[in-house]
Design a protein around this motif. Structure first.
Motif, PDB file in Angstrom:
ATOM      1  N   ALA A 203      35.121  -6.738 -77.487  1.00 57.19           N
ATOM      2  CA  ALA A 203      34.651  -7.409 -78.696  1.00 57.19           C
ATOM      3  C   ALA A 203      33.409  -8.243 -78.413  1.00 57.19           C
ATOM      4  O   ALA A 203      32.437  -8.221 -79.188  1.00 57.19           O
ATOM      5  CB  ALA A 203      35.764  -8.283 -79.280  1.00 57.19           C
ATOM      6  N   LEU A 204      33.417  -8.976 -77.301  1.00 57.24           N
ATOM      7  CA  LEU A 204      32.256  -9.796 -76.951  1.00 57.24           C
ATOM      8  C   LEU A 204      31.026  -8.929 -76.692  1.00 57.24           C
ATOM      9  O   LEU A 204      29.910  -9.257 -77.122  1.00 57.24           O
ATOM     10  CB  LEU A 204      32.576 -10.643 -75.714  1.00 57.24           C
ATOM     11  CG  LEU A 204      33.613 -11.759 -75.927  1.00 57.24           C
ATOM     12  CD1 LEU A 204      33.955 -12.422 -74.600  1.00 57.24           C
ATOM     13  CD2 LEU A 204      33.107 -12.784 -76.928  1.00 57.24           C
ATOM     14  N   PHE A 205      31.246  -7.811 -75.999  1.00 57.18           N
ATOM     15  CA  PHE A 205      30.131  -6.905 -75.721  1.00 57.18           C
ATOM     16  C   PHE A 205      29.608  -6.274 -77.011  1.00 57.18           C
ATOM     17  O   PHE A 205      28.395  -6.185 -77.232  1.00 57.18           O
ATOM     18  CB  PHE A 205      30.589  -5.826 -74.738  1.00 57.18           C
ATOM     19  CG  PHE A 205      29.522  -4.828 -74.387  1.00 57.18           C
ATOM     20  CD1 PHE A 205      28.369  -5.220 -73.731  1.00 57.18           C
ATOM     21  CD2 PHE A 205      29.665  -3.485 -74.721  1.00 57.18           C
ATOM     22  CE1 PHE A 205      27.376  -4.297 -73.411  1.00 57.18           C
ATOM     23  CE2 PHE A 205      28.695  -2.558 -74.405  1.00 57.18           C
ATOM     24  CZ  PHE A 205      27.535  -2.966 -73.750  1.00 57.18           C
ATOM     25  N   GLY A 206      30.524  -5.828 -77.874  1.00 62.18           N
ATOM     26  CA  GLY A 206      30.107  -5.226 -79.130  1.00 62.18           C
ATOM     27  C   GLY A 206      29.353  -6.204 -80.008  1.00 62.18           C
ATOM     28  O   GLY A 206      28.317  -5.861 -80.597  1.00 62.18           O
ATOM     29  N   LEU A 207      29.848  -7.446 -80.112  1.00 58.50           N
ATOM     30  CA  LEU A 207      29.178  -8.451 -80.936  1.00 58.50           C
ATOM     31  C   LEU A 207      27.825  -8.838 -80.341  1.00 58.50           C
ATOM     32  O   LEU A 207      26.876  -9.122 -81.086  1.00 58.50           O
ATOM     33  CB  LEU A 207      30.067  -9.688 -81.079  1.00 58.50           C
ATOM     34  CG  LEU A 207      31.285  -9.503 -81.995  1.00 58.50           C
ATOM     35  CD1 LEU A 207      32.232 -10.685 -81.884  1.00 58.50           C
ATOM     36  CD2 LEU A 207      30.840  -9.311 -83.448  1.00 58.50           C
ATOM     37  N   ALA A 208      27.725  -8.853 -79.007  1.00 61.56           N
ATOM     38  CA  ALA A 208      26.429  -9.135 -78.374  1.00 61.56           C
ATOM     39  C   ALA A 208      25.417  -8.042 -78.721  1.00 61.56           C
ATOM     40  O   ALA A 208      24.248  -8.331 -79.020  1.00 61.56           O
ATOM     41  CB  ALA A 208      26.597  -9.240 -76.855  1.00 61.56           C
ATOM     42  N   ASN A 209      25.853  -6.791 -78.692  1.00 57.95           N
ATOM     43  CA  ASN A 209      24.984  -5.687 -79.105  1.00 57.95           C
ATOM     44  C   ASN A 209      24.580  -5.829 -80.568  1.00 57.95           C
ATOM     45  O   ASN A 209      23.420  -5.603 -80.935  1.00 57.95           O
ATOM     46  CB  ASN A 209      25.694  -4.350 -78.901  1.00 57.95           C
ATOM     47  CG  ASN A 209      25.597  -3.828 -77.485  1.00 57.95           C
ATOM     48  OD1 ASN A 209      24.809  -2.949 -77.168  1.00 57.95           O
ATOM     49  ND2 ASN A 209      26.417  -4.390 -76.607  1.00 57.95           N
ATOM     50  N   ALA A 210      25.555  -6.194 -81.404  1.00 60.32           N
ATOM     51  CA  ALA A 210      25.276  -6.348 -82.837  1.00 60.32           C
ATOM     52  C   ALA A 210      24.275  -7.463 -83.085  1.00 60.32           C
ATOM     53  O   ALA A 210      23.362  -7.333 -83.916  1.00 60.32           O
ATOM     54  CB  ALA A 210      26.573  -6.619 -83.589  1.00 60.32           C
TER      55      ALA A 210
END
Length: 594
Positions: free
Chosen positions: A454-461
């Motif tokens: 989730a943290l990685f996905g939100l950082a990408n977003a």
């Protein structure tokens, strides 16, 4: 293979009004089944709470990004919405500038996508005007539909893991390929959502022998095809599953023919009116010829092999945390650990010779490609050792390999959004293969993996959100600059995608690559990323650098960036979908014309 009597067998439809998926059964029944990850006969709070938790997470993952600027091909779909009439069979030829040249007498039917989404945009714009928030809010239905349909599909295919079915959409929601693209208004996530929903109806029709479900599935499949032509390649998947389940009936064949007939009818109507085949001709290809020329370009020197590496790296990025859960919870974790270690070493040696990347990027590329290769090998192994569930696993493997196949052999370059339809079946294969009864201590690794994902996905977003916003911000600055400058000089620009949308909206002028029109005192804005051409050679000596404008993000993560070679949207910028750099996210040069 089904026998002739089976093909002619029509499932009994007595009591179909009680069908919980049937809209005639009432809206409440429809919502409680289609939009629920649990089976229809289990309505306890212990099952509702995960659904409420998922809705809360959905709000966290999506609502903060409603104000995102239009980005990449969003603007092209919006342009298409403006070029078609309220009757989608009516459009007037227009001179359309694209990548520095003018396409004369362009018709929107020559684009690489059909008209479902541009038509939806046309409706949203008519109702709410030019609003990013309104458009993104309208498109939220698609990621929500995709996640719910995926949970339902998982519970249909693997009833034994019903209580864990929510993990599949949960991990998909955090995958950058899904999350980032769901914050755009391009065709990728809507197409996936419509396709997953159609599959859920079709699988229900096959498993429960309810003919009506197959025809509802054909409606969603038709919509998926009218969102993206690639979905035509996935129609055989339903036949494969019905055949493997020995439930291939005539009504399934008829329902699958409906979307094909709809598309053929539409193509023929366009041909009869305008003399072009939408599925074949595309004036917006890089070569300016047709889709066949684009496919041929993808076989050029370096392109084919780079695409293969890019696809594997993108796949590894998407599956990394799911694979970690699978490996930790598997009884064969030692074997997987050895395979992973050996694979990284072999890949590191290969990529040190192939890609000429620095050590960190080479290592990262090796880890991601190894993750993809082992995940695919495990998917194949699980399929052929699955026993009674082999039809389900065979179906999922065929689904993933079909998408990987047309990504490698048909599409011109690797991109996270092109690969998106291959990710759900592979997540399902890995999650469903875990023996949760034996994996007693699975809660902590699953929670940790999802949190990191989730943290990685939100950082990408966020990285993409910031990037998209730079073009809206430079447009505001251009507007203010013109109003403050004596004589309100013309401001020209080079650039596509969201930059084009926002600079056009403030009255800046698109500079063609053969145009010498800028006069003394005008200004020219040239960006870093969406720059596809240079000023005319006779204009260049008249340009003097006036200023530069840099936009720096507090986050070093980049997903579309030349300096860090991050190629989330296309392999041309890099084989990895993300990179790390302290360089500006976007840089604009402002030139004064003398």
């Amino acid at each position: 293979m089904a026998s002739v009597p089976q093909l002619l067998y029509f499932p009994e439809m007595k009591g179909y009004s009680k069908c919980k998926w049937c809209p005639m059964g009432g809206l409440s029944g429809f919502m409680m089944t289609v939009f629920s990850a649990v089976s229809a006969d289990e309505r306890r709070w212990t099952h509702v709470l995960p659904l409420l938790f998922g809705i809360g997470l959905f709000a966290v993952f999506f609502l903060p990004f409603l104000g995102k600027a239009f980005h990449i091909d969003d603007s092209f779909f919006i342009d298409s919405a403006g070029l078609i009439g309220w009757n989608p069979l009516e459009a007037s030829p227009a001179d359309y500038p694209y990548k520095g040249v003018v396409i004369r007498h362009y018709l929107p039917y020559e684009a690489s996508h059909p008209f479902l989404l541009p038509y939806m945009m046309k409706v949203v714009r008519a109702a709410f005007g030019e609003s990013e928030r309104a458009m993104h809010a309208a498109f939220l239905i698609f990621p929500f539909m995709a996640l719910i349909a995926l949970a339902k599909l998982t519970s249909l295919l693997f009833p034994a893991v019903n209580r864990k079915a929510f993990l599949v959409p949960l991990f998909l929601m955090a995958v950058p390929a899904f999350l980032v693209n769901a914050h755009n208004v391009m065709a990728d996530v809507p197409t996936l959502a419509l396709f997953l929903t159609s599959l859920a109806w079709y699988i229900s029709a096959i498993e429960k022998e309810r003919a009506l479900h197959a025809f509802v599935g054909s409606i969603f499949l038709s919509a998926a095809i009218f969102s993206s032509y690639q979905m035509l390649a996935l129609i055989p998947l339903v036949l494969i599953y019905a055949w493997k389940r020995q439930r291939l009936i005539l009504l399934t064949l008829v329902s699958l023919a409906v979307p094909v007939l709809c598309m053929v009818s539409w193509v023929l109507m366009i041909y009869s009116r305008y003399g072009i085949f939408p599925l074949i001709k595309s004036s917006l290809s890089v070569t300016g010829l047709d889709n066949a020329s684009e496919i041929a370009r993808g076989y050029g020197p370096g392109m084919f092999s780079d695409r293969a590496v890019s696809i594997l790296a993108l796949l590894g990025t998407s599956l990394f945390f799911v694979f970690a859960v699978y490996a930790v919870c598997s009884a064969a974790w030692r074997r997987l650990a050895v395979m992973f270690g050996v694979g990284i070493v072999v890949m590191a040696v290969f990529f040190s010779l192939y890609a000429s990347y620095p050590f960190f990027e080479t290592t990262l590329l090796s880890v991601l490609v190894t993750t993809a290769l082992i995940s695919l090998s495990e998917a194949v192994r699980l399929t052929y050792r699955a026993g009674e569930s082999s039809p389900q696993r065979f179906f999922l493997l065929a689904w993933a390999l079909t998408v990987l196949g047309y990504n490698q052999f048909v599409l011109p370059f690797g991109s996270a959004r092109y690969l998106l339809p291959a990710i759900p079946p592979l997540i399902m294969l890995l999650i469903s293969a875990i023996d949760w009864g034996r994996a007693k201590r699975s809660t902590l690794p699953v929670a940790a993996a999802f949190l990191l994902s989730a943290l990685f996905g939100l950082a990408n977003a966020y990285a993409d959100y910031f990037h998209a916003g730079t073009y809206r911000e430079i447009a505001r600055e251009v507007q203010q600059f013109r109003s403050e400058k004596y004589g309100s000089p013309d401001v020209w620009y080079i650039g596509e995608w969201g930059m084009r949308y926002y600079l056009d909206s403030v009255g800046a002028r698109y500079l063609l690559n053969d145009l010498r029109a800028p006069r003394k005192g005008d200004y020219l804005v040239i960006p870093e990323m969406p720059r596809f051409w240079q000023p005319h050679m006779l204009l260049t000596p008249r340009l003097q650098l006036y200023a530069t404008r840099e936009f720096r993000s507090a986050l070093p993560l980049k997903i579309f960036h030349r300096q860090s070679r991050a190629g989330f949207y296309a392999q041309h910028w890099g084989l990895l979908s993300f990179g790390f750099s302290q360089e500006p996210q976007e840089r604009f040069e402002i030139w004064e014309v003398h």
